[in-house]
Design an enzyme around this catalytic site. Structure first.
Site, PDB file in Angstrom:
ATOM      1  N   ASP A  20      56.298  18.089  47.998  1.00  0.00           N
ATOM      2  CA  ASP A  20      55.650  18.176  46.692  1.00  0.00           C
ATOM      3  C   ASP A  20      55.048  16.834  46.270  1.00  0.00           C
ATOM      4  OD1 ASP A  20      56.249  20.810  46.555  1.00  0.00           O
ATOM      5  OD2 ASP A  20      57.966  20.607  45.227  1.00  0.00           O
TER       6      ASP A  20
ATOM      7  N   LYS B  61      54.221  29.630  30.606  1.00  0.00           N
ATOM      8  CA  LYS B  61      53.888  29.380  32.010  1.00  0.00           C
ATOM      9  C   LYS B  61      55.174  28.971  32.692  1.00  0.00           C
ATOM     10  CE  LYS B  61      50.844  26.877  35.088  1.00  0.00           C
ATOM     11  NZ  LYS B  61      51.937  26.596  36.024  1.00  0.00           N
TER      12      LYS B  61
END
Ligand SMILES: [Zn+2]
Length: 712
Positions: A44, A126
């Site tokens: 990531d 979200k």
């Protein structure tokens, strides 16, 4: 942990090349070979760094950029591939209220709505999870797939059988024959912490059982709930997934034999009625104020939620409007993710260095006492320009507040010791490289070295840009070699690279060069005699013409001479703005998607400079780029040039052009012998006359709508 720093342009280009390689390798190891060499957190971090660099240097974005793929690339996943009938999209991000307001304005403009026409938007949390598509046929779950790269995902059908939120059978009214539910698989915060603790315990027990010393640093734990959810779902052995407390909620849909509703909220409520959870905070907003209020309420309440969210997603509610708005690249025009603000940290600004770029711009770089911000160590930060330094009032020695928002490159947002007496920082008025005067043009914030061709920093930076991976990509012609050849006077301009073969013996006489390395270099140069036109254009380093813009321009013009001719016609001379802005060449250029007045003016300025014309002609005497090939889609107008004229009644001009481009056609602004089709509304006038003279087919807006509909 990686050390974050603010690089120069060539450094960034090199780093992007390295990142593309590392990320692609990590993808292959993870998916094809099922043997990851790096942790999810490291992966990531690489992806974030890549995205941050691309955000700071959009023109350096590589053709093989990992961010062209929505998620993990699926090479040969042990889970089996599932092609998505309808592509899984990602979302555009916004960080400020202004950006959200712009989004709403863009939507209104695109749909050419009157000011009093309301635009309803939905707002929902979200969630930071893993996107998943659930295909129901006759109400029964037949397949579950991850997003993958957006086009092809991984089959996780047996895995989702262990997620209680995902029902195997839909129950209720109006269930379509085929319906793909799209949503997010996630793990709650408490479950995530418990899982990491459990992994630690298991490793300790295993070590004890084997009579080995236990080393807790070797235990692989998940970095965050999102990684935990992804790692738990994407298991070859579904019984592992079964032990992980995963959750799911729906937020949209993909392929559908029919859509049960005419608005986003109707369909989402319908999905909920079938037994699938949806975002617990799902609201309908009547206007911008309501959207922002929903955002603020969500932000304030987020810490108390059992799951992690990273923002609010807005979607245009009317589905017919969503269809008209369509997509740009990999994100829909009708949706936006409004992200929460970033993490902050304090540190000391130790010094300010000045870097000179290829356009002569003097960029101040702040050197910092290293500090952790959001898990990444930051040592350098761009201070952008003279005005920014003045605004912050920063001087070496000041204590500053750093911020990283949405994983972008960190910024100094505040100076905590503004009041402390200290020598003010004087922005240089001379170039540190060539000592020419450095000035800011009227109305501009950037200070530039006026040395132009005498400034070695600018000249070598331009050559380095020209040969960089995203431009001509000449292997073996690295930064050191350019500096060395430049110092010898062998590289006055890009064309000289193609004349290096005449200097074979001279190169050979330099230290470190052998027959083989010289031959390799010269072969690499020869290899680029027919370069890709868009890369060549990008390589020239015209201001505001990045890699993507270069491609957009060539999609319309296919050859460089054609583009140059138009750019010269569109040139804005001082005091003539109005005349030129009205010219056809100018409006044709500005009408290209992704090309605005700034780009058109930069092109015009470039081609009006004698020196640039000479460099260009010289270069094109050495290389011959073939016409740019535009990928076409299957439609009645693929590969054709379409001109829209007159007043369009059901759509804006921008929407019409976007439709044409989606169908693989070129949308041009002027009628010429190359025009294949004219779509004319009322009041088309002179263009129709010209069309008749040239014998070009003319259709009305309704016929165009039919073509769009037929293409699906
Ligand atoms: Zn200079």
């Amino acid at each position: 942990m990686t050390v974050d720093s603010f690089p120069t342009e060539p450094e960034a280009a090199n780093e992007l090349m390295r990142l593309a390689r590392q990320i692609n390798r990590a993808n292959r190891k993870y998916h094809a070979e099922d043997a990851p060499e790096i942790t999810d957190a490291e992966y990531d971090a690489l992806v974030r760094r890549n995205a941050a660099l691309e955000a700071a240097f959009p023109h350096l974005m590589r053709p093989d950029s990992p961010s062209n793929k929505v998620g993990h690339e699926i090479a040969a996943s042990p889970l089996g591939k599932v092609p998505h009938e309808v592509r899984m999209m990602s979302l555009d991000n916004a960080f400020t209220d202004e950006e959200v307001a712009e989004f709403v304005t863009r939507v209104r403009r695109f749909l050419s709505l009157t000011a009093d026409e309301p635009v309803l938007l939905t707002a929902e949390d979200k969630i930071d999870g893993l996107s998943c598509s659930l295909r129901y046929e006759k109400g029964r779950l037949v397949r579950a797939a991850t997003r993958g790269d957006g086009q092809v995902g991984e089959d996780v059908t047996p895995n989702v059988a262990h997620i209680p939120d995902i029902v195997q059978e839909l129950k209720g009214e109006d269930i379509p024959e085929v319906f793909e539910v799209r949503g997010e698989v996630y793990m709650e915060k408490a479950a995530f912490l418990a899982l990491n603790a459990q992994l630690m315990d298991e490793a300790r027990a295993a070590a004890e059982a084997k009579g080995e010393a236990f080393d807790d640093t070797t235990v692989r734990q998940f970095a965050n709930p999102r990684n935990a959810a992804a790692g738990s779902l994407r298991q070859k052995d579904a019984s592992v997934t079964a032990k992980r407390p995963l959750r799911f909620w729906a937020h949209g849909w993909g392929a559908a034999s029919h859509v049960p509703g005419t608005s986003q909220h109707e369909v989402v409520r319908r999905i909920e009625s079938w037994g699938l959870p949806v975002s617990p905070q799902f609201r309908l907003c009547e206007n911008l104020d309501a959207m922002l209020a929903a955002y603020r309420a969500t932000r304030e309440g987020r810490a108390a939620l059992p799951f992690e969210i990273d923002g609010v997603v807005y979607k245009v509610d009317r589905l017919d409007w969503q269809a008209r708005l369509g997509f740009v690249a990999k994100a829909p025009r009708w949706a936006l993710a409004h992200k929460f603000p970033a993490e902050r940290a304090e540190t000391v600004l130790e010094s300010i260095d000045i870097q000179v770029g290829r356009t002569g711009k003097l960029t101040p770089v702040g050197r910092l006492k290293p500090v952790l911000v959001g898990g990444v160590t930051v040592t350098n930060v761009t201070l952008h320009n003279r005005d920014e330094i003045a605004r912050l009032g920063v001087r070496p020695g000041d204590r500053v507040v750093l911020q990283r928002a949405g994983d972008v490159i960190p910024q100094v947002v505040d100076n905590l010791t503004r009041e402390v007496e200290r020598e003010p920082y004087l922005f240089p008025d001379h170039c540190p490289e060539c000592h020419s005067e450095a000035v800011a043009a009227e109305g501009e914030v950037d200070v530039r070295c006026t040395g132009g061709l005498v400034c070695p920093a600018q000249r070598t930076e331009r050559l380095k840009h020209f040969v960089s991976r995203a431009a001509l990509d000449i292997e073996g012609l690295g930064e050191k070699t350019i500096d060395e050849f430049f110092a010898k006077g062998w590289l006055e301009s890009p064309a000289d690279i193609f004349r290096l073969r005449k200097r074979r013996d001279e190169i050979l006489s330099l230290e470190g060069w052998k027959d083989k390395s010289v031959d390799n270099l010269l072969a690499a140069v020869e290899n680029k005699r027919s370069p890709d036109a868009a890369r060549l254009l990008f390589g020239l380093g015209i201001r505001h013409v990045g890699a993507v813009t270069a491609r957009d321009l060539l999609k319309r013009f296919t050859t460089l001479p054609e583009l140059r001719a138009l750019a010269e016609q569109a040139h804005v001379k001082e005091g003539e703005d109005a005349v030129v802005a009205a010219s056809e060449a100018y409006s044709e250029l500005v009408s290209i998607d992704g090309v605005g007045p700034v780009v058109v003016e930069a092109l015009g300025d470039f081609f009006h400079e004698d020196h640039n014309r000479a460099v260009w002609d010289d270069l094109l005497s050495e290389v011959s780029p073939p016409p740019y090939v535009v990928e076409t889609k299957d439609s009645a107008v693929a590969g054709k040039t379409v001109v829209f004229t007159g007043k369009l009644e059901t759509m804006s001009r921008d929407e019409a052009k976007a439709q044409a481009e989606r169908l693989g056609a070129k949308a041009a602004g002027t009628v010429s012998a190359k025009t294949d089709l004219i779509v004319a509304g009322p009041g088309a006038g002179s263009k129709l006359k010209k069309a008749a003279e040239l014998g070009i087919e003319v259709i009305d807006e309704a016929a165009w709508a039919q073509i769009v509909q037929d293409a699906g």
